[in-house]
Every structure is written in C-alpha cells, then in structure tokens.
Scaffold this motif. Structure first.
Motif, PDB file in Angstrom:
ATOM      1  N   LYS A   1     -29.814  70.215 -43.023  1.00  0.00           N
ATOM      2  CA  LYS A   1     -31.216  70.524 -42.761  1.00  0.00           C
ATOM      3  C   LYS A   1     -31.909  70.812 -44.092  1.00  0.00           C
ATOM      4  O   LYS A   1     -31.654  71.826 -44.753  1.00  0.00           O
ATOM      5  N   LEU A   2     -32.757  69.865 -44.506  1.00  0.00           N
ATOM      6  CA  LEU A   2     -33.408  69.958 -45.817  1.00  0.00           C
ATOM      7  C   LEU A   2     -34.736  70.686 -45.718  1.00  0.00           C
ATOM      8  O   LEU A   2     -35.460  70.572 -44.724  1.00  0.00           O
ATOM      9  N   ASP A   3     -35.027  71.421 -46.793  1.00  0.00           N
ATOM     10  CA  ASP A   3     -36.307  72.125 -46.913  1.00  0.00           C
ATOM     11  C   ASP A   3     -37.252  71.212 -47.707  1.00  0.00           C
ATOM     12  O   ASP A   3     -37.063  70.986 -48.908  1.00  0.00           O
ATOM     13  N   ILE A   4     -38.264  70.673 -47.056  1.00  0.00           N
ATOM     14  CA  ILE A   4     -39.148  69.690 -47.680  1.00  0.00           C
ATOM     15  C   ILE A   4     -39.856  70.249 -48.917  1.00  0.00           C
ATOM     16  O   ILE A   4     -39.925  69.571 -49.959  1.00  0.00           O
TER      17      ILE A   4
ATOM     18  N   LEU B   1     -37.464  70.074 -51.728  1.00  0.00           N
ATOM     19  CA  LEU B   1     -37.271  68.702 -52.171  1.00  0.00           C
ATOM     20  C   LEU B   1     -38.389  68.269 -53.123  1.00  0.00           C
ATOM     21  O   LEU B   1     -38.149  67.670 -54.176  1.00  0.00           O
ATOM     22  N   LYS B   2     -39.600  68.566 -52.741  1.00  0.00           N
ATOM     23  CA  LYS B   2     -40.726  68.165 -53.581  1.00  0.00           C
ATOM     24  C   LYS B   2     -40.693  68.897 -54.919  1.00  0.00           C
ATOM     25  O   LYS B   2     -41.042  68.327 -55.957  1.00  0.00           O
TER      26      LYS B   2
ATOM     27  N   SER C   1     -36.274  62.989 -52.706  1.00  0.00           N
ATOM     28  CA  SER C   1     -36.669  62.527 -51.378  1.00  0.00           C
ATOM     29  C   SER C   1     -35.464  62.583 -50.435  1.00  0.00           C
ATOM     30  O   SER C   1     -34.312  62.707 -50.874  1.00  0.00           O
ATOM     31  N   VAL C   2     -35.740  62.473 -49.151  1.00  0.00           N
ATOM     32  CA  VAL C   2     -34.655  62.511 -48.159  1.00  0.00           C
ATOM     33  C   VAL C   2     -33.707  61.336 -48.359  1.00  0.00           C
ATOM     34  O   VAL C   2     -32.483  61.479 -48.292  1.00  0.00           O
TER      35      VAL C   2
END
Length: 715
Positions: A188-191, A194-195, A200-201
C-alpha cells in the motif's frame, strides 16, 4: 457343420485331459479379463473435446471477446478433424470448446491445439492454456478441508500441499481448488511520499519485479576451501518486502517502508463454497485422467488421504471426502451380479420344471452357460477397447443366450428316452442334428446386431458397447452349448419316468389346447379377443414414452440455482444457506455442498448468479420419503418452492456434466436466440416477455424445471 459338431463332441470324450486343460486355461484367462474389467455406471458420451482457457483479469466480456477469444478462434479454426467450435467470454475469462471427430485421438488433438495457440496474438502477460486431460465423467472424487485454521490458510494448504500430493497419483489429471480466499502480499503506497521522491507506481512495481529473484555469483577460494557466492533476493514475507530497495537518491537507498506499508491481502473472490451450513470452506475436485481406471485411482486417492490426515497435514486439519465415484460403481456392480445370479436361478427353476427333476444335471449345465457367456462378453469388450457399463450388460437377454443349449438339452433327453440309452453315439447324434439349425438362427440374430456397430458419435458411444456385448454373449452361448451340454449329458440317467413336473406341464398344455380350440370354434369371440389385446397393447405403448438414454440412479441430486445476474457474492452465499436449510428438512439428505460462482483456474464459466448444490443422499436401501430420484426431485421442489426470484434445475452430478459437455448448455433441452448488439437494449424487454411466455408454456409439459435467463456474456 454337423461333422464338425460331432468331431468336437467326440474330442471331448476321447481326450478329456487335453480338453479340460484347454477349457480351464480359457476359463482362467476369461476370469482374469472379467475381474480386471471396470464396470462403468455411465457410458462415455462426449466427443473428443479440448478447451482453451484464458484468464484476462479485470476486463469486461466485450474486451475479453475482442482481444482474447477472437484471436484464439482464428488461430484454432481449421484444425484437422475439427467439427465444432464454440466460445464463451465473461468478465475476466475466455473459454473456447473445440469438438473433434471420433477418429481424432485426444492426445493428437491437444498437441494440434497447443501448436496453434502460438499463432494467436494476445495482450502482453496473457497466456492461453488447455483444460485438463479429462472428460465430463472425470470428476470422480470431491473433498473439503476441516480444521481450526483461518480459511485463507486452509486454501494455502490446498494449493501448495494437497494439489501436489494428489497430482502425484498416475490416474489424476488435475485438482480443481474451489473456495477460500487466495492470499496475497499487498503493498500500500502513500501517493504524497511517491511524489516527494519523484517515483511512480509503475516504477515501484517494476523495481519490485526485477529485485524478486536470487542471483548466482562465482566461487571464492579461501585456503584449501571454496565457497559459492549467491545473492538472496526472493521476498519470503512482508518483513522482507518492507526492506526492498526500489530506488536510490544521492547514494541513499529508498525502501518500501519509506513509501508505504506491506500487509497480507486476498485476491478478488470469484467463487465460494458452503458445506453443511458452513458458509466458507475450501473444496477440492479431483479429475481423473482420460482412460485411467476409476476404482484403482479412487483407491489410491483414499490411501493418500489417510496418509495426509495421519502424518502430513497440520494438527487439527483433516481432508473430509464427501463424494466418491467408487460408491456408484459398487452399486452398479452389485446390480449386475444380482441380475446374473437371479438369471441363473430362474433358468434352473424353469428348466427343472420343464425338463423334470430327473434331468437336473443338464439343467445346471444349461444354466452354467450364462456366466460363461458373460465372461465371453467381457473378453469381447476388452478386445474391442470398451469398458462394460450398465446399459450394455443390462441389455443381455439370458433367454437368447441359452436358447441353443435348451434345444440341444431337449434333443438329448428325447433321444435317451426313446432309445433307453445314453451311449456317446446317441448323445452325439442328437446334439449335432439340433445344433446346426440352432446355429443358423443365432447367425441371423448376429447379423441383426451388426448395424449397431456402424453408429457414430454419441449414438455410437452408447450403443456400440451394447452391440459388442450382445454379439459376444451370443457367441459365448453357442460355444457354451457345445461344451456344457455334452458334459452334462454324461450325468443323465439312462431311464427316467415321468415325474410330477411333467404332469404339471402336460396339464397346462392341455388347458391351452382347450382354450385355443374354443377360440377357433367361436370366430366372434376370437375377433373380439384380438381387438381387445390390440387395444390394450396400444394403450401400453402409448403410455410408455420414449427416451434416448435411460436415467440412472446416481444416489445424489445436483441442483443448479439461477439468480439475477447482478447479484452480489454475499447475497448469493446467503441464498445458498437458505437452500441448504430447506433441503436438510428431507430426512435422507446427508450432505449439501453449494458452489457459488467459479473456481480461480477458469475451468468453469459461471458468475455469482449461479449456485450449484450437490445433495448427497443415504443409501437407496434406506430411502423412506421417496423410492426414486424423481421422487426426491419432487420433495426438493416442494422444499424450495417458496424461494422467489430464482430458478432451479434438478439433475444428477454425472448427468449434469454430460449435458453441459454434449450440448454446451446447463439442461437436457435448451434453446437460444440472439440479436445484434445495436438492438439488444431496445428489444430486451420484448425478448424477456417472450422468454417468460415460452417458459410458462414449457412448464405445462412434464418437466422438472424450465427457466428463461438472459446471458450477459459474449458467446
């Protein structure tokens, strides 16, 4: 022919040691073949079929049809011996069924299809596969897992341990795992993170895929020793995945823990299984390899289950069988042996009554021809490459088998009574005079059965074994007359007076003669009697009905429930629970297993609107509420009649599989109509009303169930 018959009878008398050595050798070989033959309850009806199964997760049926089904149909079209090609595309799944001519071997058909699959242009990551090398009759064993572990852990045991254990059995083609969530490890990635790292995913997914592997190195020497170097990169737990490096910035590794969290999850559920009220269990369906021995394979499965339960599975986890094809085969074998014993008994009784108690040895000799002829039938079936089944064995007429022997026995008795001697020339001459015309009658019967052997496809698979069985048994009856009647004649008395049975039959013949003379002398009474019997016979024939294949009592019910196609999984499981509660009110119901949706491997094409319930019943000898399968269907219909908004189709496990494989439908009689996509939405209410009207019309017939459904898949 007469000289040959006399020579054979003389050979029995002059060289008894050689004759009995040959006879017992042949009987031993025939018994071995008969004991090794598996009696099938149901003949193999389906054509040579190969299914191409392709999963395309998350895609609608239109996308599956356009990107998967059409390219595969184009690639497989024109295969040698291909008769029919039909397909069905549903959400995330494409299934193409290819039907071949009888002359095409199953293995060759699978090889040809596998080669053609390489020519199809499919989306990246999508791979088409073939269905297991089995048949609709191949579902020989079913079981569930019972234990205190969570259902997802039970599914892990099924996928990683039980499937491999059962597939190690030579006769098992595949194991279909049904029910239970398939465990996954989810990231479960934290957007925002990431930015912040400029990732990116897709880049994270790509890095995880590339890092999920072990790497080999070289060898390091240390003194007189050497060490192999390798890099361990496989993710074995969520903890190892948290530490995975997906990028570096300024020499600092960026790990998954810096971008989100890792935890256990499950794949989207495509199906669910309920067992005796337990709403979520894991089920295994074992498919037998085509051509394997059912009894032997089931025995090996039971031995494997005993080993697994005793020493392999975790404490408290057990494999619980609830469907075993051996039970049906044992009942079928019992039916066959019961008929044989009753046939021998009745033939003995009738012959002793007709020929007299003094000639009981020859009556037993004639009766011994029945098992001998059946043994020849088993040999003939083995030689022709077929397995005996209830249809073929049940069609054997014991009267036709022993007809020639009865003629010979009566001729011997008359000759001995007339000449007052049972010398070999008397017996030999009397038998030879009768057997030649009797063999001619048998030859005419054999010629009448020959056209059965020319039948093809489904008709041939049903009636060819029957024709081979009848021809082999009839030949065995003629051979038995040559062997057993002369042997039995040696034990007959040289002089025998009339006994009570002869007087009894003489009295019957006298009464019959009086009745015939009365009819002849009274023409009006004779004409009225003929008309009366013709009317009675016509009414009986009119009421009998016609059936292409007789219905077998499999000892179980298979109920297919069709719910609204937009029903959710949870609502469908609740509906299955209601069905279970209603069916358990029938005293003879032992187990109920409901399958909602489809298994994860794509071997079945169903949605949550489809509920299949297998109802196991007690032994037929213990049935009280009803005596037949149709009676239990009526009881089940009455128990389920208050459930509104759904349709029920009642069948039996094997019959349901055969109907679906042969016709491509889920019923014995099926019709469909379709329209262009541009008109479907506008005309669907009209077509629905027509379907409902047609269903109401058909329900006025004598049917178990009839329903109209709208198919949202792409055929």
């Amino acid at each position: 022919m007469t000289k040959f018959i006399e020579w054979l009878i003389e050979f029995q008398r002059r060289k008894p040691i050689l004759f009995f050595a040959l006879l017992f050798s042949f009987l031993g070989w025939g018994m071995y073949v008969a004991l090794q033959s598996e009696i099938e309850a149901f003949p193999e009806l389906t054509n040579v079929q190969v299914q191409v199964i392709t999963q395309y997760p998350g895609k609608a049926s239109e996308e599956v049809e356009r990107k998967i089904t059409v390219p595969l149909e184009v690639a497989t079209n024109g295969l040698p011996g291909l008769m029919n090609q039909r397909s069905l595309s549903i959400f995330g799944l494409s299934v193409i069924t290819l039907t071949f001519e009888d002359k095409v071997e199953s293995k060759q058909a699978r090889i040809d299809v596998a080669q053609r699959l390489n020519d199809a242009e499919l989306p990246e990551g999508v791979k088409a596969s073939l269905s297991p090398d089995s048949t609709p009759l191949g579902e020989i064993f079913r079981y569930t897992l019972k234990g205190d572990l969570p259902v997802d852990e039970m599914r892990l045991i099924e996928d990683w341990r039980l499937e491999r254990e059962f597939k190690s059995i030579p006769g098992v083609a595949d194991v279909v795992s049904f029910g239970g969530p398939v465990r996954t490890i989810e990231v479960k990635l934290d957007i925002p993170r990431l930015k912040a790292f400029g990732l990116s995913v897709s880049s994270v997914a790509q890095a995880l895929g590339q890092n999920h592997a072990n790497a080999g190195g070289s060898i390091i020497r240390h003194g007189d020793e050497s060490y192999i170097v390798r890099s361990i990169g496989l993710y074995e737990s969520p903890e190892s995945l948290v530490q995975a490096v997906v990028a570096t910035q300024k020499g600092i590794p960026i790990r998954i823990r810096d971008l989100g969290s890792v935890h256990f999850g499950t794949q989207p559920r495509l199906g669910q299984v309920a067992f005796n009220g337990n709403d979520d269990v894991v089920e295994g369906i074992i498919l037998m390899r085509k051509g394997a021995d059912t009894v032997e394979t089931c025995e090996q499965i039971r031995e494997k289950i005993a080993k697994l339960n005793d020493s392999v599975l975790p404490k408290g986890v057990q494999v619980i069988p609830y469907y075993d094809r051996t039970d049906l085969i044992e009942r079928s074998s019992h039916t066959v042996f019961h008929n044989v014993i009753m046939g021998i008994f009745l033939v003995c009784v009738v012959l002793i009554l007709g020929l007299g108690l003094a000639y009981w040895p020859i009556s037993l000799g004639v009766a011994a021809i029945i098992p001998f002829a059946l043994m020849i039938a088993f040999v003939g079936m083995r030689w022709a490459g077929y397995a005996p089944n209830l249809i073929s064995l049940g069609a054997v007429d014991f009267g036709i088998i022993v007809e020639t022997a009865i003629f010979a026995a009566e001729a011997v008795i008359v000759a001995i009574a007339a000449r007052g001697s049972k010398q070999p020339p008397v017996v030999k001459q009397s038998i030879a005079e009768v057997l030649q015309p009797a063999f001619l009658c048998a030859l005419l019967l054999l010629i009448a059965f020959v056209p059965i052997l020319s039948l093809q496809q489904v008709e041939g698979r049903i009636f060819k074994p029957l024709g081979i069985t009848l021809i082999s048994a009839l030949l065995g009856g003629q051979l038995g007359a040559l062997i057993f009647v002369p042997l039995a004649a040696a034990f007959l008395p040289a002089q025998a007076g009339a006994d009570k049975t002869e007087h009894f039959f003489a009295w019957i013949l006298m009464r019959c003669e009086i009745a015939v003379r009365s009819l002849i002398n009274t023409p009006a009474l004779f004409a009225k009697s003929v008309v009366f019997f013709l009317v009675v016979l016509g009414l009986l024939v009119w009421g009998l009905g016609r059936e292409f294949l007789p219905q077998f009592n499999e000892g179980s019910l298979y109920i297919r429930t069709t719910a609204p196609q937009t029903i959710a999984r949870e609502a469908s499981v609740a509906l299955a629970k209601r069905i279970h509660d209603r069916l358990k009110t029938i005293p003879e119901v032992v187990d109920t297993v409901s399958q909602v949706g489809r298994p994860d491997d794509g071997t079945d094409v169903n949605g949550f609107d489809n509920i299949e319930t297998l109802v196991s019943l007690k032994d037929p000898h213990d049935w009280q509420s009803a005596r037949t399968i149709d009676g239990f269907v009526a009881l089940a219909q009455n128990a389920l009649k208050d459930i509104a908004g759904v349709s029920f189709n009642f069948s039996q496990p094997i019959k349901d599989n055969v109907d679906e494989a042969v016709r491509g439908s889920k019923g014995s009689l099926w019709s469909s109509y379709s329209g262009r996509t541009s008109r479907s939405s506008r005309d669907s209410p009209v077509r629905s009303r027509r379907s409902s009207g047609l269903s109401r019309e058909l329900m006025t017939w004598e049917t178990n169930s009839c329903w109209a459904s709208r198919n949202f898949a792409s055929p």
